[in-house]
Design an enzyme around this catalytic site. Structure first.
Site, PDB file in Angstrom:
ATOM      1  N   GLU A 294       0.820  -1.210   0.000  1.00  0.00           N
ATOM      2  CA  GLU A 294       0.000   0.000   0.000  1.00  0.00           C
ATOM      3  C   GLU A 294       0.858   1.266   0.000  1.00  0.00           C
ATOM      4  O   GLU A 294       0.658   2.182   0.788  1.00  0.00           O
ATOM      5  CB  GLU A 294      -0.958  -0.018   1.197  1.00  0.00           C
ATOM      6  N   ASP A 368      -7.973  -9.120   4.282  1.00  0.00           N
ATOM      7  CA  ASP A 368      -7.746  -7.967   5.139  1.00  0.00           C
ATOM      8  C   ASP A 368      -8.758  -7.856   6.281  1.00  0.00           C
ATOM      9  O   ASP A 368      -9.626  -6.989   6.240  1.00  0.00           O
ATOM     10  CB  ASP A 368      -7.785  -6.700   4.266  1.00  0.00           C
ATOM     11  N   GLU A 396     -12.241  -2.349  12.270  1.00  0.00           N
ATOM     12  CA  GLU A 396     -12.356  -1.575  11.033  1.00  0.00           C
ATOM     13  C   GLU A 396     -13.500  -2.072  10.148  1.00  0.00           C
ATOM     14  O   GLU A 396     -14.188  -1.276   9.521  1.00  0.00           O
ATOM     15  CB  GLU A 396     -11.020  -1.667  10.283  1.00  0.00           C
TER      16      GLU A 396
HETATM   17  O1  GCW Z   1      -6.862  -2.967   6.603  1.00  0.00           O
HETATM   18  C1  GCW Z   1      -5.962  -2.141   5.971  1.00  0.00           C
HETATM   19  C2  GCW Z   1      -6.266  -0.803   6.527  1.00  0.00           C
HETATM   20  C3  GCW Z   1      -5.110   0.141   6.498  1.00  0.00           C
HETATM   21  C4  GCW Z   1      -3.913  -0.552   7.127  1.00  0.00           C
HETATM   22  C5  GCW Z   1      -3.587  -1.795   6.342  1.00  0.00           C
HETATM   23  C6  GCW Z   1      -2.450  -2.590   6.960  1.00  0.00           C
HETATM   24  C7  GCW Z   1      -2.156   0.391   8.447  1.00  0.00           C
HETATM   25  O2  GCW Z   1      -7.379  -0.262   5.850  1.00  0.00           O
HETATM   26  O3  GCW Z   1      -5.484   1.280   7.213  1.00  0.00           O
HETATM   27  O4  GCW Z   1      -2.788   0.293   7.207  1.00  0.00           O
HETATM   28  O5  GCW Z   1      -4.710  -2.644   6.321  1.00  0.00           O
HETATM   29  O6  GCW Z   1      -2.738  -3.525   7.688  1.00  0.00           O
HETATM   30  O7  GCW Z   1      -1.303  -2.288   6.716  1.00  0.00           O
END
Ligand code: GCW
Length: 703
Positions: A294, A368, A396
């Site tokens: 990311e 995720d 989240e």
């Molecule tokens: O779930 C996603 C999140 C990001 C997060 C990423 C990760 C810290 O939306 O906010 O970044 O995973 O785990 O690196």
């Protein structure tokens, strides 16, 4: 004979009776039942003191003694000690089983006097023993029947704070960061102590202070000094500090032209940086790294591997006994491959190439932190590498702080999963017993902030709690942990405890149901992830779009991860791969994760998939309604403040569960052209209305 220090403990805890307001600040660390009972009536005599003796003098042992002195019922004699104390030698206690951090609590006779011994090989072990004794008393045990022995199965039990230096918390729903970076190191907020104490009470022994989306500034002298101040506060509670390291820091801070891990100047920079950190924090735990994920920098930027990067950092901390936790959460900008496959593809070939002070940190599932994911195929696939389990405690994707969703069943389901290699479970991979790893870890993305109740709601505190308890022992079950948490949090009124546990145990499944059952995933709105967005199809990377994950069309729904599709199933060991490859043997709860199937597919319930999906949405919403009614039933038995806040949250949850259901059904109907099954309520609004909902200033998301 050796004389021990004797502390006469006064019961100074504020013992609020249930009728009074309670802001939740004390978490599960409240007075034990017997003490509460003694002061519940206005006429009760002032409580007498317990007698606590101390063999040894470390700060940690004194903390253990203080905990007991404060909370133990009158008339109890306790001795807090480390096993090294010579006066214990004759007792022949099983210290050999306790390792560095285990404890025992036993009734013994010392120097001719009966006493309750709370001991470990180390003072940290004794501290854990003190908290275990308090837990025993608060959950219906007595001092007379206290005989406890336990050692943690996992070595590194670590919270990951996604806290930014400006005080915001990525995916944080409980207020701003606990760490007041600006006023540190001078000001040491008393909350830092309370935070450490709460963690110690459940066995957490490490904390990563800053976001994995890291700023290099955390590694500057100014911030190292701040981190050192926190480390000083946490140390007596057995908690080590770790930092997330930004891989490009040698460029940003060191003025180097590259951060290539194979460049000797880069390695030298990190070595000097590690030396500098250890001068300030002699017991610094090490680094956590999110690399090439990311948008974060990493070794792949230079054509080097994740192992090259991890091993270079590991060499820098090795002389000091530090470790590196290197995250496997990677998916590339350009890779057209199924996102669920990418971490395995990248990391599996690296098994056996990591230095022995590196752990690879793997999220529980391959996408995720969705409400439900099958276990990550890397568990069991990298036998030569210790794998840290990463759970997300902050919710989240499960309703932020508002929705009541107890994560114990999610953790348990993942840890209990069989990898398909003999009798191996994910838990046995994580605790190292499968391959004999001694360096082991479990990480939880924290749900802690500055909110008075720490976690944004009383029931979210249970998720912090269950993470700590399962990190101590990944084979523990969710239900008994829910119960012990509820007893400590609400007191011993059986009806309240039973109600809380009943609400909690089905709550995560309810979230699965009202956000999308049967293995659907990643259906949320963009960016802030608040609410439904299964229709989203216009984001620049395909795997950011919900339509990529559900692949719904007129005929069917689901992601084909079998041989006819991405073949992600092949990443599992053969027996598991075979089971997931066939829709008839795939558990229904994971069906659409692995298969694209017709809307008319006949499900175990006898209904079609479409009918069953609708039924699950309704079941999820109904569960929240049930929780509201159950909570109403205990109103008189719970303090007003916590009751009120929870009741309000539940009302919001019911509204939002309906929103998820209605928006999702409106969308699915637009895709499959079907009518709702008889009796199912029509969505409140049309699809255009749901699509038009936009939200700004959503917590946890900072553009
Ligand atoms: O779930 C996603 C999140 C990001 C997060 C990423 C990760 C810290 O939306 O906010 O970044 O995973 O785990 O690196």
């Amino acid at each position: 004979m050796r004389a021990g220090t004797v502390i006469m403990g006064a019961l100074t805890l504020l013992l609020a009776s249930t009728a009074h307001a309670d802001d939740g600040y004390r978490l599960w660390l409240r007075a034990p039942a017997s003490a509460t009972a003694a002061t519940a009536t206005a006429t009760a005599p002032a409580p007498a003191s317990a007698t606590v003796s101390l063999l040894g003098g470390s700060a940690t042992l004194r903390l253990a003694a203080d905990e007991l002195a404060r909370a133990l019922p009158a008339g109890v004699a306790v001795t807090v000690a480390t096993g090294a104390d010579p006066s214990l030698a004759a007792l022949r206690l099983p210290f050999a089983r306790l390792g560095d951090e285990g404890y025992l609590v036993r009734r013994v006779t010392l120097h001719g006097q009966p006493t309750l011994l709370v001991a470990g090989n180390t003072d940290r072990g004794a501290l854990y023993g003190a908290f275990a004794l308090l837990r025993h008393l608060a959950t219906g045990g007595t001092a007379a029947d206290a005989s406890l022995v336990s050692a943690p199965k996992v070595k590194l039990r670590v919270l990951n704070h996604w806290d930014n230096l400006d005080g915001t918390v990525e995916r944080g729903y409980a207020g701003t960061s606990l760490w007041d970076w600006w006023s540190l190191p001078d000001l040491k907020d008393p909350r830092y102590v309370d935070y450490a104490r709460a963690n110690a009470s459940i066995g957490i022994n490490g904390t990563v202070l800053n976001n994995v989306n890291a700023k290099a500034d955390s590694l500057t002298p100014r911030y190292i000094e701040k981190a050192a101040a926190l480390a000083d506060v946490f140390r007596p509670w057995g908690i080590k500090v770790y930092l997330s390291a930004r891989f490009s820091a040698p460029i940003e801070l060191g003025g180097l032209k590259t951060a290539d891990p194979r460049d000797p100047a880069v390695a030298a920079w990190w070595k000097a940086k590690a030396d500098e950190i250890y001068r300030a924090i002699p017991d610094f735990g090490g680094f956590l790294v999110k690399a090439n994920s990311e948008g974060q920098p990493g070794p792949r930027d230079y054509g080097a591997s994740h192992a090259d990067g991890a091993n270079m950092l590991a060499a820098a901390v090795r002389p000091h006994g530090g470790i590196v936790m290197w995250r496997a959460f990677v998916y590339a900008d350009t890779d057209p491959e199924d996102r669920a496959k990418q971490a395995y593809t990248e990391f599996k070939p690296l098994d056996g190439t990591f230095a022995d002070n590196v752990l690879v940190q793997v999220k529980n599932g391959a996408i995720d932190f969705q409400p439900r994911e099958p276990f990550h195929p890397l568990f069991g696939a990298m036998p030569k590498t210790p794998l840290v389990m990463e759970f997300q405690v902050t919710k989240e994707y499960l309703g932020f702080a508002t929705h009541l969703a107890y994560l114990g069943p999610l953790f348990e389901e993942t840890l209990a999963a069989r990898t398909g290699r003999g009798r191996e479970t994910v838990a046995s991979v994580v605790d190292g017993s499968s391959e004999g790893h001694r360096l082991t870890g479990m990480a939880g993305v924290a749900n802690i902030g500055r909110d008075r109740d720490w976690s944004g709601s009383t029931f979210n505190q249970a998720n912090w709690y269950v993470f700590g308890r399962m990190a101590w022992d990944p084979t523990l079950a969710a239900q008994p942990i829910a119960r012990e948490w509820a007893q400590q949090t609400f007191g011993t009124d059986r009806r309240v405890v039973d109600t809380a546990v009943a609400m909690m145990m089905g709550s995560r499944e309810a979230v699965v149901d009202y956000t999308g059952a049967f293995g659907l995933a990643h259906l949320m709105a963009t960016g802030h992830h608040y609410g439904p967005g299964p229709w989203v199809d216009d984001l620049k990377r395909p795997e950011w779009n919900p339509v990529y994950y559900h692949k719904a069309d007129r005929d069917g729904i689901g992601f084909d991860r079998t041989r006819t599709g991405s073949n992600a199933v092949a990443q599992y060991a053969p027996p598991v791969a075979r089971r997931f490859a066939d829709p008839r043997t795939t558990p229904e709860r994971d069906l659409l994760w692995f298969h694209h199937v017709g809307w008319d597919r006949r499900m175990a319930s006898g209904r079609t998939l479409w009918e069953d999906l609708v039924a699950h949405y309704d079941r999820g919403v109904a569960y929240v309604g049930d929780m509201r009614r159950q909570w109403d039933g205990v109103r008189a038995a719970v303090d007003a403040e916590r009751w009120e806040k929870t009741a309000t949250d539940l009302a919001v949850q019911e509204r939002e569960a309906r929103w998820w259901r209605d928006a999702s059904l409106a969308y699915w109907m637009s895709v499959n052209g079907r009518a709702l099954p008889a009796g199912a309520a029509a969505p409140e609004h049309d699809l255009a209305w749901y699509k038009a909902q936009h939200f700004a200033y959503v917590p946890g998301h900072h553009d």
